[in-house]
Design a protein around this motif. Structure first.
Motif, PDB file in Angstrom:
ATOM      1  N   LEU A  24      45.515  25.264  43.232  1.00  0.00           N
ATOM      2  CA  LEU A  24      44.709  26.199  44.021  1.00  0.00           C
ATOM      3  C   LEU A  24      43.383  26.494  43.330  1.00  0.00           C
ATOM      4  CD1 LEU A  24      47.479  28.706  45.193  1.00  0.00           C
ATOM      5  CD2 LEU A  24      46.206  27.092  46.624  1.00  0.00           C
ATOM      6  N   CYS A  25      43.425  26.683  41.975  1.00  0.00           N
ATOM      7  CA  CYS A  25      42.202  26.962  41.222  1.00  0.00           C
ATOM      8  C   CYS A  25      41.227  25.805  41.299  1.00  0.00           C
ATOM      9  CB  CYS A  25      42.537  27.274  39.761  1.00  0.00           C
ATOM     10  SG  CYS A  25      43.298  28.895  39.535  1.00  0.00           S
ATOM     11  N   LEU A  26      41.768  24.575  41.171  1.00  0.00           N
ATOM     12  CA  LEU A  26      40.887  23.408  41.227  1.00  0.00           C
ATOM     13  C   LEU A  26      40.223  23.291  42.586  1.00  0.00           C
ATOM     14  CD1 LEU A  26      43.028  20.737  39.319  1.00  0.00           C
ATOM     15  CD2 LEU A  26      40.890  21.808  38.570  1.00  0.00           C
ATOM     16  N   ALA A  27      40.978  23.586  43.630  1.00  0.00           N
ATOM     17  CA  ALA A  27      40.392  23.544  44.968  1.00  0.00           C
ATOM     18  C   ALA A  27      39.272  24.566  45.109  1.00  0.00           C
ATOM     19  CB  ALA A  27      41.482  23.800  46.013  1.00  0.00           C
ATOM     20  N   GLN A  28      39.505  25.767  44.554  1.00  0.00           N
ATOM     21  CA  GLN A  28      38.494  26.816  44.642  1.00  0.00           C
ATOM     22  C   GLN A  28      37.258  26.433  43.836  1.00  0.00           C
ATOM     23  OE1 GLN A  28      38.627  29.749  46.567  1.00  0.00           O
ATOM     24  NE2 GLN A  28      36.472  29.596  46.036  1.00  0.00           N
ATOM     25  N   VAL A  29      37.470  25.867  42.615  1.00  0.00           N
ATOM     26  CA  VAL A  29      36.343  25.452  41.801  1.00  0.00           C
ATOM     27  C   VAL A  29      35.512  24.406  42.515  1.00  0.00           C
ATOM     28  CG1 VAL A  29      35.707  24.218  39.693  1.00  0.00           C
ATOM     29  CG2 VAL A  29      37.408  26.040  39.592  1.00  0.00           C
ATOM     30  N   GLN A  30      36.203  23.441  43.171  1.00  0.00           N
ATOM     31  CA  GLN A  30      35.476  22.411  43.904  1.00  0.00           C
ATOM     32  C   GLN A  30      34.644  23.022  45.028  1.00  0.00           C
ATOM     33  OE1 GLN A  30      37.977  19.445  45.684  1.00  0.00           O
ATOM     34  NE2 GLN A  30      36.313  17.977  45.894  1.00  0.00           N
ATOM     35  N   ALA A  31      35.208  24.020  45.703  1.00  0.00           N
ATOM     36  CA  ALA A  31      34.454  24.680  46.771  1.00  0.00           C
ATOM     37  C   ALA A  31      33.246  25.414  46.215  1.00  0.00           C
ATOM     38  CB  ALA A  31      35.373  25.661  47.516  1.00  0.00           C
ATOM     39  N   TRP A  32      33.450  26.122  45.101  1.00  0.00           N
ATOM     40  CA  TRP A  32      32.334  26.845  44.480  1.00  0.00           C
ATOM     41  C   TRP A  32      31.250  25.881  44.014  1.00  0.00           C
ATOM     42  CZ3 TRP A  32      36.171  30.396  41.561  1.00  0.00           C
ATOM     43  CH2 TRP A  32      36.289  31.606  42.248  1.00  0.00           C
ATOM     44  N   ALA A  33      31.669  24.725  43.523  1.00  0.00           N
ATOM     45  CA  ALA A  33      30.706  23.767  42.977  1.00  0.00           C
ATOM     46  C   ALA A  33      29.750  23.261  44.040  1.00  0.00           C
ATOM     47  CB  ALA A  33      31.448  22.589  42.331  1.00  0.00           C
ATOM     48  N   LEU A 485      40.048  23.029  30.642  1.00  0.00           N
ATOM     49  CA  LEU A 485      41.376  23.206  30.057  1.00  0.00           C
ATOM     50  C   LEU A 485      41.346  23.421  28.551  1.00  0.00           C
ATOM     51  CD1 LEU A 485      43.531  20.620  32.062  1.00  0.00           C
ATOM     52  CD2 LEU A 485      43.415  23.101  32.313  1.00  0.00           C
ATOM     53  N   GLU A 486      40.193  23.200  27.899  1.00  0.00           N
ATOM     54  CA  GLU A 486      40.103  23.506  26.466  1.00  0.00           C
ATOM     55  C   GLU A 486      40.314  25.003  26.227  1.00  0.00           C
ATOM     56  OE1 GLU A 486      39.612  21.793  23.704  1.00  0.00           O
ATOM     57  OE2 GLU A 486      38.870  19.823  24.290  1.00  0.00           O
ATOM     58  N   CYS A 487      39.937  25.810  27.211  1.00  0.00           N
ATOM     59  CA  CYS A 487      40.059  27.269  27.072  1.00  0.00           C
ATOM     60  C   CYS A 487      41.091  27.849  28.025  1.00  0.00           C
ATOM     61  CB  CYS A 487      38.707  27.937  27.314  1.00  0.00           C
ATOM     62  SG  CYS A 487      37.402  27.418  26.173  1.00  0.00           S
ATOM     63  N   HIS A 488      41.137  27.325  29.256  1.00  0.00           N
ATOM     64  CA  HIS A 488      42.001  27.892  30.284  1.00  0.00           C
ATOM     65  C   HIS A 488      43.406  27.297  30.211  1.00  0.00           C
ATOM     66  CE1 HIS A 488      38.921  30.230  32.431  1.00  0.00           C
ATOM     67  NE2 HIS A 488      38.089  29.253  32.086  1.00  0.00           N
ATOM     68  N   ARG A 489      44.070  27.540  29.091  1.00  0.00           N
ATOM     69  CA  ARG A 489      45.463  27.124  28.913  1.00  0.00           C
ATOM     70  C   ARG A 489      46.076  27.917  27.768  1.00  0.00           C
ATOM     71  NH1 ARG A 489      45.920  23.572  24.520  1.00  0.00           N
ATOM     72  NH2 ARG A 489      43.945  22.695  23.777  1.00  0.00           N
ATOM     73  N   LEU A 502      42.395  35.992  30.979  1.00  0.00           N
ATOM     74  CA  LEU A 502      41.839  34.636  31.072  1.00  0.00           C
ATOM     75  C   LEU A 502      42.790  33.759  31.873  1.00  0.00           C
ATOM     76  CD1 LEU A 502      39.675  32.576  30.229  1.00  0.00           C
ATOM     77  CD2 LEU A 502      41.055  32.099  28.189  1.00  0.00           C
ATOM     78  N   PRO A 503      42.388  33.323  33.065  1.00  0.00           N
ATOM     79  CA  PRO A 503      43.256  32.462  33.881  1.00  0.00           C
ATOM     80  C   PRO A 503      43.667  31.206  33.110  1.00  0.00           C
ATOM     81  CG  PRO A 503      41.400  33.241  35.177  1.00  0.00           C
ATOM     82  CD  PRO A 503      41.129  33.648  33.762  1.00  0.00           C
ATOM     83  N   ARG A 507      49.389  35.526  31.400  1.00  0.00           N
ATOM     84  CA  ARG A 507      50.374  35.583  32.469  1.00  0.00           C
ATOM     85  C   ARG A 507      50.614  37.040  32.851  1.00  0.00           C
ATOM     86  NH1 ARG A 507      48.943  31.242  32.329  1.00  0.00           N
ATOM     87  NH2 ARG A 507      50.081  29.300  31.981  1.00  0.00           N
ATOM     88  N   GLY A 508      50.865  37.273  34.139  1.00  0.00           N
ATOM     89  CA  GLY A 508      51.177  38.624  34.606  1.00  0.00           C
ATOM     90  C   GLY A 508      52.402  38.603  35.491  1.00  0.00           C
ATOM     91  N   ARG A 509      53.283  39.567  35.296  1.00  0.00           N
ATOM     92  CA  ARG A 509      54.510  39.620  36.100  1.00  0.00           C
ATOM     93  C   ARG A 509      54.170  39.734  37.578  1.00  0.00           C
ATOM     94  NH1 ARG A 509      58.815  43.825  34.072  1.00  0.00           N
ATOM     95  NH2 ARG A 509      58.723  42.326  32.355  1.00  0.00           N
ATOM     96  N   GLY A 510      53.169  40.579  37.895  1.00  0.00           N
ATOM     97  CA  GLY A 510      52.793  40.744  39.293  1.00  0.00           C
ATOM     98  C   GLY A 510      52.248  39.463  39.894  1.00  0.00           C
TER      99      GLY A 510
END
Length: 539
Positions: A24-33, A485-489, A502-503, A507-510
């Motif tokens: 989902l994040c990759l799809a959103q990033v592609q749209a933003w790009a 992914l160097e940072c977002h992992r 940081l996505p 992690r969040g329970r909610g």
């Protein structure tokens, strides 16, 4: 600011959630790009093109001036300065008002900030304990041996060290010219400072090439574009003075208590943005991707575009243990290499660690560093390591960004009774009391503190210390910039940077509950749809 949460989900379920969330994040990033980036502020990118078009043509041929033809007595640098001042009548006066000359931030008094003050580091520790003559090889003056040096004599200013274009000029102890230098030949070929001029001192901070900074060393002079896109002759071919611009010999850059203009504010008239800032040439929206441009609000450009420091041929020093110094073989000092072929031990330094291609440490940084002085009482924290210049800033600080640092660790002497650092006398001959001459810490520390005019209890020990060095040179080609992914992992580069969500890392329970709900609803919808099609086709 977002709180941190613990993730109670089972490993398999967590993997499913993370995978779908990532898609989902990759799809959103592609749209933003695909969204157009905001337009760059007018004038921000024009500096380099204009400067290159103008070139560096000199307005005078100094070989035509009879006063510079000499002859000058061997090693008589002041005579050259007197000749220079016949035309450049204000030059020495301007130089003498800078921290390059005073080694002290002038507007902060006697106990200010600078090499000639009570500041302490974990390389050579301090110059004021009797080491001035040796360290002043990098001072822009002549004859700086001790506290008797006359900072008011204009002829003591060394014009040649910054303006030599021959590469033949060399300074020795106390900043005096090497007696073998032909001063007249050098004086007749002066010009605008180049990377070599700046590097004579700044490449060799800490006592050797590449030792201190990690992102500055002699290899930059012949670096391929892959090492430094700005200063490489294969890249932009820039000089230090393109960014570190000057006004009356006052050169832009950090001076301990003033940030290095790393934000966008212009420093000199006519600038659209400070040349200490990447935005001066690249604007604050250099990417086609909107989401990447938004990173600029909280992430320094250097964080993504300098994936490692010490990327040239030379390693940088990461650890210096003074406590282990002084070992001798057959009564003489010695050196040993480590497994990588670097200096692992040196009697005058102790155990050392060096490395190349080092990943930076990342911290919140608003441009300000605090500093420990020899007059400050120290408190050893729980981890046993005293930070000599902690960075200021946090996520909540509007001026702070995530910035890359070189961390330099060490062990150095301190007064165990007064709880203060000490300034030992190290560089001197046998019989002088200097540590490298007599190998006696008690004598060297007592001698150094007497020279510095500071109290000493007579009891010393060693403590772990850390220094921070902001990384801003050795910018890599854009193809080598960090991937998302160097940072977002988990366990990525920013694992230790706290205070925000940081996505990909946090992690969040909610969030997990909502994600699981979406997965179940989606799966249920697919199942119902499939059943409907099945029964519709058979009945």
């Amino acid at each position: 600011m977002f709180p941190s949460f613990q993730n109670p989900s089972p490993p398999r379920l967590r993997w499913v959630i993370q995978t779908l969330a990532g898609l989902l994040c990759l799809a959103q990033v592609q749209a933003w790009a695909q969204q157009p980036a905001p337009s760059a502020p007018a004038g921000h990118g024009a500096f380099l093109e204009v400067h290159r078009a103008k070139g560096r043509r000199q307005t005078a041929d100094h070989s035509k001036f009879k006063i510079l033809q000499g002859p000058f007595k061997e090693g008589d640098g002041p005579a050259v300065t007197r000749a220079c001042l016949t035309c450049h009548t204000k030059a020495a006066e301007q130089v003498m008002a800078t921290s390059h000359w005073t080694w002290n931030v002038a507007d902060h008094g006697k106990d200010g900030f600078g090499k000639s003050t009570h500041l302490v580091n974990n390389y050579c520790i301090s110059i004021i304990g009797g080491n001035t003559e040796s360290c002043a090889r990098c001072h822009i003056g002549y004859g700086f041996k001790d506290k008797t040096f006359d900072f008011t004599r204009q002829e003591n200013v060394d014009c040649l060290v910054c303006h030599d274009t021959t590469g033949d000029y060399e300074k020795e102890k106390a900043g005096l010219p090497n007696p073998g230098v032909d001063l007249a030949a050098v004086a007749q070929k002066v010009g605008e400072p180049t990377n070599r001029n700046c590097g004579v001192c700044h490449f060799f901070g800490g006592g050797g090439d590449a030792t201190k900074h990690g992102d500055l060393d002699d290899t930059i002079l012949k670096a391929p574009r892959s090492e430094d896109v700005h200063m490489s002759r294969q890249g932009a071919g820039m000089e230090c003075v393109d960014c570190h611009v000057s006004d009356g010999h006052r050169i832009a850059g950090p001076n301990y208590v003033v940030p290095a203009d790393r934000r966008e504010q212009a420093k000199y008239p006519g600038e659209a943005a400070s040349r200490m800032s990447c935005t001066a040439c690249h604007s604050d929206s250099p990417h086609k991707s909107y989401i990447l441009n938004r990173h600029y609000q909280k992430v320094a450009c250097q964080t993504c575009h300098i994936p490692a420091f010490a990327r040239g041929e030379l390693p940088t020093n990461l650890y210096w243990d003074w406590e282990t110094a002084g070992r001798l073989k057959n009564g003489r000092p010695y050196q040993e290499e480590d497994a990588k072929g670097f200096e692992g031990y040196n009697s005058i330094h102790g155990e050392m660690v060096w490395d190349r291609n080092v990943k930076p440490t990342y911290l919140w940084y608003n441009g300000n560093l605090a500093f420990v002085r020899l007059t400050d009482s120290i408190q050893v924290p729980a981890d046993g390591k005293v930070v000599l210049n902690p960075a200021e800033g946090s996520y909540a600080d509007p001026n702070a960004k995530i910035w890359p640092f070189k961390l330099h660790d060490g062990r150095q002497p301190f007064d165990t009774v007064l709880n203060r650092f000490v300034a030992p006398y190290t560089a001197g001959p046998k019989g002088s009391g200097a540590y490298w001459g007599d190998w006696n810490w008690e004598v060297a520390i007592r001698k150094g503190m007497e020279t510095a005019g500071l109290p000493y209890s007579g009891k010393y020990g060693f403590v772990k210390t850390t220094m921070l060095w902001p990384i801003t040179h050795m910018v890599a080609p854009k193809e080598q910039a960090l991937s998302c992914l160097e940072c977002h992992r988990r366990n990525g580069r920013l694992q230790g940077v706290s205070g925000f969500y940081l996505p990909g890392r946090d992690r969040g329970r909610g969030v997990d509950f909502i994600g699981l709900g979406l997965i179940l609803v989606t799966g249920l919808g697919v199942l119902v749809h499939g059943l409907m099609r099945y029964f519709h086709g058979h009945f």
